[in-house]
Design an enzyme around this catalytic site. Structure first.
Site, PDB file in Angstrom:
ATOM      1  CE1 TYR A   1      37.062  43.398  46.186  1.00 33.21           C
ATOM      2  CE2 TYR A   1      37.861  44.794  44.395  1.00 33.21           C
ATOM      3  CZ  TYR A   1      37.714  43.544  44.973  1.00 33.21           C
ATOM      4  OH  TYR A   1      38.221  42.436  44.330  1.00 33.21           O
TER       5      TYR A   1
ATOM      6  CB  SER B   1      41.219  43.683  42.984  1.00 36.47           C
ATOM      7  OG  SER B   1      40.385  44.214  41.972  1.00 36.47           O
TER       8      SER B   1
END
Length: 279
Positions: free
Chosen positions: A154, A141
């Site tokens: 995350y 990401s």
């Protein structure tokens, strides 16, 4: 060169929806046989039924080694081989200030988002090494490289995937196995719809919200990321390993349009020492 890969076999984790489901469908359309692995058992069974005989489904919690191992074993038992492991499963996970972090939630986030990728690589390598070929792709990401995009847990996991990918690529290159990552930007998926609107089914509304944040440019769709994964798994990418393929419409590298090319600066000019200007 044809993009059809009749006989090739993939395991896709996080295959019940979003990028995983789109990739499974695309691969199957192009002649691959696919094992769909997801903790959402009923959804992944339904998708496998829709794809047809080229698909198998298995309920898999990627944080559990026995589950990941079983998905790889199913690919070999059902289809005889494994050519692609797409380690895609992930969750947004624990959020909030670092000083009040719920460490149980943080550990669970890391177990799914990073341990799950490690296990996928481990068990893919287990069956790919004897054959001397294979491709592993992991989903990372922009949160891996840009602060403030994702929550702390995350972001750390997605950054960890990049280091893990390059390290494993170095080990497996002599064995004919390529290891890469794909980095989607803002993508209209059920997970992002839930984050943006509170409704995982509100894809169209999510598209409009994402467009409003990117000067009207459309966000990525799951199918865009699926195309990137299919490319990395193809012979056309034979010379690509230890690489992160960014599929974000410039989100990561171009945070905004250059003010030095428009408005009062459109006519051009130059700035030199102590602010001296020339036109």
């Amino acid at each position: 060169m044809s993009d059809r890969r009749n006989g090739d076999v993939a395991v896709v984790t996080g295959a019940a929806s979003g990028i995983g489901a789109a990739t499974a469908r695309l691969l199957a359309d192009r002649g691959w046989r696919v094992v769909l692995a997801d903790v959402q058992g009923e959804q992944v069974e339904e998708l496998a039924w829709r794809i047809g005989p080229a698909a198998r489904a298995l309920r898999v919690d990627v944080a559990r080694e026995e589950d990941v191992s079983a998905a790889v074993d199913l690919a070999v038992e059902a289809f005889g081989r494994l050519d692609l492991m797409f380690a895609n499963a992930g969750v947004f996970g624990a959020y909030g200030p670092v000083h009040t972090a719920d460490m149980a939630a943080v550990d669970t986030t890391w177990a799914i988002n990073l341990r799950g990728v490690f296990l996928s690589m481990k068990h893919a390598a287990r069956v790919m090494r004897p054959r001397g070929s294979g491709v592993i792709v992991a989903t990372t990401s922009p949160a891996a490289v840009v602060g403030g995009v994702g929550n702390h847990a995350y972001s750390a996991a997605k950054a960890g995937i990049l280091g893990l990918m390059r390290s494993v690529a170095g080990e497996l290159r002599p064995h004919g196995i390529r290891v890469n990552a794909v980095m989607p930007g803002p993508t209209a998926t059920p997970m992002n719809a839930d984050l943006a609107t509170g409704d995982a089914t509100a894809i169209e509304r999510t598209v409009e919200l994402l467009k409003s944040r990117t000067d009207g440019k459309r966000p990525a769709f799951a199918e865009d990321i699926a195309e990137a994964v299919a490319f990395l798994a193809s012979p056309a990418a034979e010379m690509i390993t230890a690489h992160t393929l960014v599929v974000d419409g410039g989100f990561t590298a171009i945070p905004g349009d250059s003010r030095w090319t428009k408005g009062e600066n459109a006519a051009g000019g130059a700035i030199f020492e102590a602010g001296r200007r020339a036109t």
